[in-house]
Enzyme design. Structure first.
Site, mmCIF file in Angstrom:
data_model
loop_
_atom_site.group_PDB
_atom_site.id
_atom_site.type_symbol
_atom_site.label_atom_id
_atom_site.label_comp_id
_atom_site.label_asym_id
_atom_site.label_seq_id
_atom_site.Cartn_x
_atom_site.Cartn_y
_atom_site.Cartn_z
ATOM 1 N N ARG A 96 24.449 -35.148 10.254
ATOM 2 C CA ARG A 96 23.286 -35.007 9.369
ATOM 3 C C ARG A 96 23.113 -36.292 8.553
ATOM 4 O O ARG A 96 24.009 -36.704 7.817
ATOM 5 C CB ARG A 96 23.454 -33.793 8.460
ATOM 6 C CG ARG A 96 23.539 -32.493 9.243
ATOM 7 C CD ARG A 96 23.805 -31.288 8.362
ATOM 8 N NE ARG A 96 22.653 -30.941 7.518
ATOM 9 C CZ ARG A 96 22.613 -29.886 6.719
ATOM 10 N NH1 ARG A 96 23.672 -29.081 6.628
ATOM 11 N NH2 ARG A 96 21.543 -29.635 5.985
ATOM 12 N N SER A 143 14.983 -32.601 -0.493
ATOM 13 C CA SER A 143 14.943 -32.557 -1.954
ATOM 14 C C SER A 143 16.332 -32.661 -2.558
ATOM 15 O O SER A 143 16.483 -33.022 -3.734
ATOM 16 C CB SER A 143 14.276 -31.262 -2.419
ATOM 17 O OG SER A 143 15.030 -30.129 -2.031
ATOM 18 N N SER A 170 9.438 -29.536 -0.779
ATOM 19 C CA SER A 170 10.392 -28.725 -1.559
ATOM 20 C C SER A 170 10.335 -29.050 -3.053
ATOM 21 O O SER A 170 11.359 -29.082 -3.738
ATOM 22 C CB SER A 170 11.821 -28.912 -1.024
ATOM 23 O OG SER A 170 11.925 -28.511 0.317
ATOM 24 N N ASP A 295 13.669 -22.574 3.651
ATOM 25 C CA ASP A 295 14.760 -21.658 3.987
ATOM 26 C C ASP A 295 14.284 -20.237 4.247
ATOM 27 O O ASP A 295 15.067 -19.394 4.701
ATOM 28 C CB ASP A 295 15.810 -21.647 2.876
ATOM 29 C CG ASP A 295 16.677 -22.893 2.876
ATOM 30 O OD1 ASP A 295 16.680 -23.615 3.897
ATOM 31 O OD2 ASP A 295 17.346 -23.159 1.861
ATOM 32 N N ARG A 326 16.734 -25.591 13.464
ATOM 33 C CA ARG A 326 16.277 -24.216 13.303
ATOM 34 C C ARG A 326 15.017 -23.912 14.110
ATOM 35 O O ARG A 326 14.783 -22.761 14.487
ATOM 36 C CB ARG A 326 16.063 -23.904 11.818
ATOM 37 C CG ARG A 326 17.371 -23.778 11.057
ATOM 38 C CD ARG A 326 17.183 -23.517 9.579
ATOM 39 N NE ARG A 326 18.481 -23.229 8.947
ATOM 40 C CZ ARG A 326 18.664 -23.118 7.637
ATOM 41 N NH1 ARG A 326 17.643 -23.292 6.813
ATOM 42 N NH2 ARG A 326 19.859 -22.847 7.154
#
Length: 416
Positions: A96, A143, A170, A295, A326
């Site tokens: 990441r 964020s 965000s 989320d 996701r």
């Protein structure tokens, strides 16, 4: 191991929600800068536990495992402390990107080196007094990068004047950070629509109570939306009507899906119990920009599809770099249930009603992602016996999730 899930015919239950992970982690970092008592009602999830261990034990090598929030927040915190540490995590965490945060901290005076691949953890951090000053950063990055810089800013020699360029995603999470900082005495606020100014000013010591988690509440909204008769009631504890948590918007989203929210107290700033009921009147199609609540995407995708509500969701650019990709995970697992989802522009996901024959006895892969497990678990209301793989992944944010599901009347059968 998997859980095979059977849903009850009716639900009438009270769920004592976990404390907010987002607020807990911010309060822990701010409190570490300023000292004073530990915040009350801290989250007991994995992501918060790794922050507590890092603050308490101060090991030379800090392993934050899969906690992305901890990686970002602790990087900025450690960069401003007079110590040297290496911070690392799981294999997925090392994939990441963190280069934008490291570049920003270096610009502000930090001494940080990459241990392995440029732009990614692990990081070797030699902490020192940071200069601060003016900085520009892409508002489209996580964020958490921005929040990490902001929380360290009062301790910098010159504070920070931060201009966010491009689209700001965000924003409620940035506002939540500023709120926690101000609660602890920081002089921090938006001074223009795209600029935040933080003055050099020490945090104050104080008692601090953490609100419960609106993100965790979202799965119970999903349960209510999917129940097939109107004689159900779910009560959720410790939430405020005036919450600064971005995911508190879940109550407005689910109002479009027929779920009504009632607060037990009229004071918007006092934690109270909310009650969820079902009206069965919902929008025929849902369009929503998740730029401020990414989320919640998995929860709404599963809910809308199972209610046969076509949707077009945008603002999903950060979903590619979460615990898993996701967008791809949702497409793969919803296909097992017979729903053909499509993506576009690396930031959109939509379903136009296209169906195929569902897989027999599907097992939902959770991809080491807590939100995949929790978003798909309520689907067992419409798909009896649905199995969830690697159910323990929920400990990342909601360790009591399965116990609460049993408390609500769901039957969970472990299978090999």
């Amino acid at each position: 191991m998997t859980y095979a899930i059977q849903a009850p015919d009716q639900i009438n239950t009270t769920i004592d929600l976990p404390a907010s992970k987002s607020i807990s982690n911010r309060a822990l970092i701010v409190r570490a800068f300023g000292g004073g008592p530990m915040p009350e009602n801290l989250s007991d999830c994995d992501d918060t536990e790794v922050v507590i261990r890092a603050m308490t034990d101060r090991p030379e090598v800090i392993n934050i495992h899969a906690a992305g929030t901890a990686m970002r927040f602790l990087t900025a915190y450690l960069a401003s402390q007079p110590e040297s540490h290496t911070i690392t995590g799981t294999e997925r965490m090392l994939q990441r990107p963190i280069g934008l945060l490291v570049d920003a901290l270096r610009h502000l005076g930090a001494d940080i080196q990459y241990v392995g691949k440029e732009g990614y953890p692990p990081l070797c951090i030699h902490g020192r007094q940071l200069d601060g000053g003016y900085i520009e950063i892409d508002g489209g990055v996580s964020s958490q990068f921005i929040s990490a810089l902001l929380m360290a800013a009062p301790m910098m020699t010159h504070g920070i004047e931060m201009r966010l360029t491009g689209e700001i995603i965000s924003r409620p999470y940035i506002d939540l950070t500023l709120c926690v900082m101000r609660d602890y005495g920081a002089l921090a606020d938006w001074t223009r629509h795209d600029t935040i100014t933080v003055q050099p000013h020490r945090y104050q010591q104080r008692d601090y109570l953490i609100e419960n988690d609106w993100s965790a509440a979202s799965y119970w909204y999903e349960v209510m939306a999917l129940m097939q008769d109107g004689q159900n009631e779910i009560r959720l504890t410790g939430l405020t009507d005036g919450s600064k948590q971005g995911d508190s918007a879940v109550r407005y989203m689910f109002s479009m899906l027929g779920v009504k929210t009632t607060f037990a107290d009229t004071d918007p700033n006092v934690p109270t119990t909310i009650t969820l009921n079902r009206s069965f009147i919902h929008t025929p199609r849902m369009t929503y920009d998740f730029v401020n609540q990414p989320d919640l995407t998995q929860t709404l995708v599963v809910t809308c599809a199972l209610l046969n509500i076509p949707f077009h969701f945008t603002g999903l650019s950060t979903l590619r770099i979460k615990e898993t990709d996701r967008i791809e995970a949702l497409k793969n697992e919803m296909l097992k249930l017979g729903y053909v989802l499509h993506d576009a522009n690396d930031s959109e996901l939509y379903w136009d009603g296209e169906r195929v024959t569902p897989m027999e006895n599907p097992v939902i892969n959770t991809y080491n992602d807590h939100r995949m497990a929790m978003a798909f678990a309520p689907a067992a209301i419409r798909i009896p016996g649905l199995r969830i793989d690697d159910p323990d992944v929920v400990t990342k944010s909601y360790p009591q999730f399965w116990r609460h599901m049993r408390h609500a009347g769901f039957t969970l059968t472990p299978t090999p």
